[in-house]
Design an enzyme around this catalytic site. Sequence first.
Site, PDB file in Angstrom:
ATOM      1  N   GLU A 105      -2.983   2.541  -7.256  1.00 51.07           N
ATOM      2  CA  GLU A 105      -3.212   3.697  -6.386  1.00 51.07           C
ATOM      3  C   GLU A 105      -2.445   4.897  -6.925  1.00 51.07           C
ATOM      4  O   GLU A 105      -1.232   4.988  -6.741  1.00 51.07           O
ATOM      5  CB  GLU A 105      -2.671   3.429  -4.978  1.00 51.07           C
ATOM      6  CG  GLU A 105      -3.240   2.265  -4.228  1.00 51.07           C
ATOM      7  CD  GLU A 105      -2.585   2.193  -2.863  1.00 51.07           C
ATOM      8  OE1 GLU A 105      -3.270   2.467  -1.869  1.00 51.07           O
ATOM      9  OE2 GLU A 105      -1.378   1.896  -2.787  1.00 51.07           O
ATOM     10  N   HIS A 113       0.845  -1.192   0.000  1.00 48.10           N
ATOM     11  CA  HIS A 113       0.000   0.000   0.000  1.00 48.10           C
ATOM     12  C   HIS A 113       0.882   1.244   0.000  1.00 48.10           C
ATOM     13  O   HIS A 113       1.974   1.254   0.580  1.00 48.10           O
ATOM     14  CB  HIS A 113      -0.918  -0.006   1.224  1.00 48.10           C
ATOM     15  CG  HIS A 113      -1.993   1.032   1.182  1.00 48.10           C
ATOM     16  ND1 HIS A 113      -1.743   2.358   1.469  1.00 48.10           N
ATOM     17  CD2 HIS A 113      -3.313   0.951   0.879  1.00 48.10           C
ATOM     18  CE1 HIS A 113      -2.865   3.045   1.349  1.00 48.10           C
ATOM     19  NE2 HIS A 113      -3.836   2.214   0.982  1.00 48.10           N
TER      20      HIS A 113
END
Length: 245
Positions: free
Chosen positions: A160, A88
Amino acid sequence: MNKTYSEAVHLLYEIKDLLWKSKKAESVTKIIAPPALYIHDFYETTKGLKNLFVAAQNCAYEESGAFTGEVSAAMVKSVGANYVILGHSERRSYFKETHEELKKKTDIVLKNQLQPIFCVGETLDKRNANEHFTIVEAQLKDSLFHLSWESFQKVVIAYEPVWAIGTGVTATSAQAQEMHQHIRSLVAKAYGATIAAETSILYGGSCNEKNAAELFTCADVDGGLIGGASLKAKEFVEIIHSFPQ
């Protein structure tokens, strides 16, 4: 890192109640990734819901041993999770996770029969420098493309755009589609067109109930990695309802 235990359970029951009432949501794959402390209770509480699974937000790259404070993939598996989020943008940024560390994590997650949700993405500086394609390609090649085709088929990829996370700024559907198409083309080069077509690529940049439907209509956007909007039960379920049937 949101919600105390009682707050998290309250949110889960709100989501669960809305999902029980929704036939439309049954066919959509739903994955909830609570803090590690709550994984087992979330797993037990959601057993009866169709196509709902639990994920960890991270795991260690070592199997076990003197690594105080770390949570191993085996531990995650033992409490009912099916997935682990890896790489992430916050882990890469705040905890300086490297491509090599994420490669190790990917291997250990797969070894423990869990599925990685592997995050890639670029910062605003890199996008403005027209390096966004190169950055994402390196993240994939250095941490994932060593896998056999059998192992790679278990991987979910999440794009992302770091500049669109928690900022309220969302990539346009055209920008999302462009990068997702690029990712799929890289997978096709590495593993072939069939595996590339079957690989799930999620969009994870401020996806919410207002823009989800448009994003999900993009040819190469297979779903969403939901951040802030997942902390509000009604908004989260509305995003699920936005997914094409």
